[in-house]
Design a protein around this motif. Structure first.
Motif, short mmCIF file in Angstrom:
data_model
loop_
_atom_site.label_atom_id
_atom_site.label_comp_id
_atom_site.label_asym_id
_atom_site.label_seq_id
_atom_site.Cartn_x
_atom_site.Cartn_y
_atom_site.Cartn_z
N ARG B 130 0.81 -1.22 -0.09
CA ARG B 130 -0.14 0.14 0.05
C ARG B 130 0.92 1.36 -0.04
O ARG B 130 2.18 1.20 0.19
N ASP B 131 0.26 2.45 -0.06
CA ASP B 131 1.09 3.55 0.00
C ASP B 131 1.96 3.61 -1.29
O ASP B 131 3.12 4.06 -1.34
N VAL B 148 -1.63 -3.55 -5.72
CA VAL B 148 -1.85 -2.32 -4.69
C VAL B 148 -2.96 -2.50 -4.12
O VAL B 148 -4.12 -2.63 -4.68
N GLY B 150 -5.34 -0.97 -0.52
CA GLY B 150 -5.55 0.02 0.48
C GLY B 150 -5.09 -0.43 1.97
O GLY B 150 -4.69 0.29 2.81
N LEU B 151 -6.07 -1.41 2.28
CA LEU B 151 -5.86 -2.15 3.52
C LEU B 151 -4.48 -2.47 3.90
O LEU B 151 -3.79 -2.75 3.06
N THR C 22 -5.65 9.70 1.20
CA THR C 22 -5.29 8.65 0.14
C THR C 22 -6.35 7.52 0.55
O THR C 22 -7.07 7.43 1.51
N THR C 23 -6.56 6.78 -0.69
CA THR C 23 -7.49 5.59 -0.54
C THR C 23 -6.81 4.66 0.55
O THR C 23 -7.74 3.86 1.16
N ALA C 24 -5.65 4.37 0.63
CA ALA C 24 -5.03 3.45 1.53
C ALA C 24 -5.50 4.05 3.06
O ALA C 24 -6.04 3.34 3.71
N THR C 25 -5.36 5.45 3.41
CA THR C 25 -5.75 5.69 4.71
C THR C 25 -7.29 5.51 4.94
O THR C 25 -7.64 5.19 6.11
N SER C 27 -9.35 3.28 3.41
CA SER C 27 -9.79 2.09 3.64
C SER C 27 -9.42 1.64 5.16
O SER C 27 -10.16 0.76 5.86
N ASP C 184 -3.74 4.37 -6.76
CA ASP C 184 -3.88 3.12 -6.23
C ASP C 184 -4.97 2.39 -6.31
O ASP C 184 -5.23 0.96 -6.34
#
Lengths: 243, 243, 243, 243, 243, 243
Positions: B130-131, B148, B150-151, C22-25, C27, C184
């Motif tokens: 991720r990131d 990639v 997100g979790l 970000t989509t990562a944060t 989710s 992402d």
């Protein structure tokens, strides 16, 4: 730290009880205890009607490399695959982690005969096996795999290690876990929970059989599942009447 | 027996040479030496233009189980993932075997920053990271993964062990193997063959550059590839002329 | 009960804030609140560097059947696809559920131009789009899809309905959910949690930026992530210093 | 506009006729009428030898979200899954659209018992079911699914709605369509064409039986398939003779 | 009967015209003429921004067999792969049918250099190529493939034949078909339709550009697409004004 | 050069011998002779218990194109599919290369009846067949395929050619190869090796039966597999005793 079970046989009763429950009930009861990944989706039996339970002896294979291959001379003493087979004892279940690799078969009828002679109750392999008809009809050892392949254990594969945690059909298996397998697939039951699962599943299946009968007689699901107090009372009466 | 490399740095020159060759040439030269499975088909870079080489420090993950999860207190000392990261040294390449599981990301930008600080040259993961943008642009650590996500590292995953043989994108990797990665993918080079591969690949690429120039000038492939004696003589002359 | 948003624009500030995370944060923060399936693995952008946020207007397609096709005459008033497009307003995000079907493209450059003119911020489609270069370069509307296909909306596909719950890349989306998408992938944020997610994500990302800087300076992860009291104190000081 | 059938039973004769034809003939006759997507490739029966026909009552599931889950108290009155089951009547076929999601089973033996008690003739599900052996042997309800899974209806899934158009194994199904299923798979027959398909398929199969017998006796396919005037005349004679 | 084109160059103008249209428009116009399978979903370019058109010279590979391998001595005169390459001429497009097999790369930079020298405009391969960066940057030959692989043309593959009908990315290609490829993928245009497609696509794209501009200015799609008489009149005026 | 076998029947004895061996033994013995790709993973029988051997008559299909379709009038004389069927003779095995395309069925019961009448022993198809139950129960022709589909030979498919090398389930098959198929799958045996394979497999299976019996009696695999001199001596004695 992790030890192969050695087939001590002390758990015959527990395994016998687990063999009376379905993989569906076992995985559902494990879910309630926080285990999300216990049912092995895609583990296909080569026979019909078998339900067996044993303790996992694990083996891990990988794509072949000549520098990791064991020489013929050292095979029986050093190759993880052969060592794992000889470590099997009564009540064990051989679990082979191939990572889905079907480029060679892990087990044929001769090896299956040895696995059975050692006392193991079954083979579970997320790759391929060969000689499926002979394993089923002449050896009589239950087996679950991803597929059937004619090629044997060619240089496409290499034994990596045994008696370690492995992945198999989307489930992490550690040595000593109980593996319960039937026509629907296979389920992993952590050793520390095996007695508890055996107890609750037997009860749960008995109760669900009673409820299914009610439903088949026309009782709406809303009135009996999950069972309310009245249904539970009837269930207790049914049990007392000898069911 | 298998040891993490500890990043001794003694192989800086070897790694520098390997970094000048392509993954294509390296895997082709390994094929000639009997290695069929060295190129990692599907290892996708998150950046463009990077080519790095390092020694494999391996880590293996599996589908999550609560009984195998490490407590927060023990994380840094006992969780294989964190122990592996702290074992990294200069010139190492972190290789994470997820078995294709992308249900959680193995690495985000903070962990990547630590991996880089420890001196590692890259991350290779057959699951998700991720990131990606931050790892690429703010941390600057090259990474190759399946996808990639997100979790983060949720209970969907658990660290199984590290410093063991692993599988990654269809290749068996043992700790200490060299990993060479570029825009085309990644290749595993056994440590015992690394110097030999570095030597022959440099020569091979130089020769193929010469041949490609001939072909671009109109020399039929049948006359120069594989090079016959006359072509090899011309190649030697070309080298002597300073190329 | 479920209503398309109509693009009221009242949430411009909220969407602007979400666009900074970000989509990562997002989710990860949703996971902590019990949402397991919010990140859309495989949603591939046709452009680089876009990050947009809008409210979902949903559309659902299926394999074609002649009896469900809308006549040319009724297209604009009755076909769910065209009705959905005309229902879009400023700040909306068109989410098209194809179930992975790429046998025809859902959107080309002319439809994308209309979607953009209506004020929508993007298209998300788990099937195919066409005219990708024109949508990116001439229309300028961000889009995420499973793939790019030359064929348009042929009889292989039919519009089923719109403004209903849909599935997209493994996530359930209801009309009015916020969709946040970047390089992402994409993430679904339930409307009821959107303000909370916006708040915690901004703070979380700021904090993680601080921690990443610490790690890049050599602070072990064990000392700063998750941040202990001392680290949090340093973080507060860092914020007070103007970051 | 779309209505669940309510199991009026007025179509018993039509369903009985359709049950005499094969899914192959039905899908071929629908193809000739412009329907390209009617055969459900991959719909796997849990039993052998069943051929049933019923009218579709549809249900749609999606990846789970806590905000869409129905409370235990409201389950029977509001959860689309339970409402759909209670809406079933004699001659209905429950069609469950999971989008291929097998992370939980949609139906176990208790629910199957209720579905059967309501009069439905079968279950079709492009996800997983559980308790396959019990559904087959103890309940006796024919079922077709993508796979068998031990886990039940966990938070991995949520009911989205029912009585709407759905997709199932690559086919669009609207409530009231006829579903015909046998060992080969399942086929969707639009209600408006059902009588016509029943008529032409019975005739077509009778004719093809006659032709197959000719071919088995050595008549070249070029002379009898498609049947020319002479062959049709012989066929009429064969029919008149009591076949 | 089927003949390789031999690169006569007589169709330079036609190919130039086709190169001005997109794969999307070409496949849509072919659909209207009864061609359902012309767009090659999944053909991935190794470069950005290329659009080339050439006539198909076909080659077919299969899984390797020692009895079908060509000896080194006969390679240039008998191996279908090498014979096909030497048959290429100006304006040809090499189409390699691998059936998705990526176990070896079909083309590296030296062969690509020869293909380019022969005058071919591109390579299309539904398997793997190698040396992608060199083909793109040093040779400059556009190529589309399923993936990139390090291994070369190993015994995993064998040349079966050339100048025969082949399948590539789900499309049947016969020698002499036109192949048009761009960033979106590739499309097959039957030779007998190529001039017609060139004509209608140029017009179609011009018209759609006009319509897209209208839509971007706010004209509802319902009023201009498909264009009614008034829109067509405006379009003619726009053309007359020099566009 | 390549000729269809024409079913001369001169190899009846050879085929009869091959029919006594398993696909597993045959593919293993071929592997030892340098053939890596002979076992057809995924070839699924529609019947149980059949084991047949015949010589390959090959046919190749592709995604449909109207310009390649054969007119009804020319079907029997020009369409490769029909020509191939009429070229079949006693002891032939029809091998159909679909490239995994299941959008239409290649064979139904009428065509299967003709194939059987011509003397062929089976059908192998890496696409779909239809009328599986009728082919199995009423025609009685063994068949192996990727799947079962209701639709027949629609415009989704076109016959490309016959009597050419084909690919089927990951194996290259040339006309005249022997195909041996059983419940485990199918294997290709090059004609030039068929007698040798027949000889060594019969002996190999006899020997392995003896070894399996030893293992079932408790002899460790290390002592008998591969068999050492003592085991081979016992085996010879066992043979002399009438086994």
């Amino acid at each position: 730290m992790i030890q192969a079970t050695g087939g001590v046989g002390a758990d015959d009763e527990l395994r016998a009880t687990l063999t009376t429950v379905t993989t569906a009930t076992a995985s559902a009861m494990l879910w309630r205890r926080g285990y999300s990944f216990t049912f092995m989706l895609g583990a296909t039996p080569i026979q019909r009607g078998a339900r067996v339970c044993g303790r996992a002896v694990t083996l891990r294979l990988g794509p072949g490399r000549p520098d990791l291959a064991t020489s013929e001379a050292d095979r029986n003493t050093k190759d993880p695959m052969w060592v794992a087979v000889e470590a099997l004892g009564p009540g064990d279940f051989l679990v082979i982690d191939c990572g889905g690799n079907q480029s060679g078969a892990t087990t044929g009828d001769i090896l299956a005969a040895r696995i059975q002679f050692r006392g193991a109750v079954g083979i579970l392999c997320d790759g391929a096996i060969r000689d499926a008809a002979q394993i089923r009809d002449l050896v009589g050892l239950p087996a679950w795999s991803l597929g059937v392949q004619g090629l044997g254990f060619t240089p496409n594969l290499v034994s990596l290690d045994w008696n370690v945690p492995v992945r198999c059909f989307g489930v992490t298996v550690v040595p000593g876990d109980y593996i319960l397998a039937d026509d629907d697939g296979a389920v992993m039951i952590p050793a520390s929970l095996a007695q508890e699962i055996a107890d609750v599943c037997s009860e749960q299946e008995h109760k669900e059989e009673f409820i299914r009968r009610l439903v088949q007689q026309g009782v709406p699901v809303s009135e009996c599942y999950p069972p309310n107090a009245a249904t539970l009372e009837k269930y207790e009466a049914w049990k007392r009447s000898g069911h």
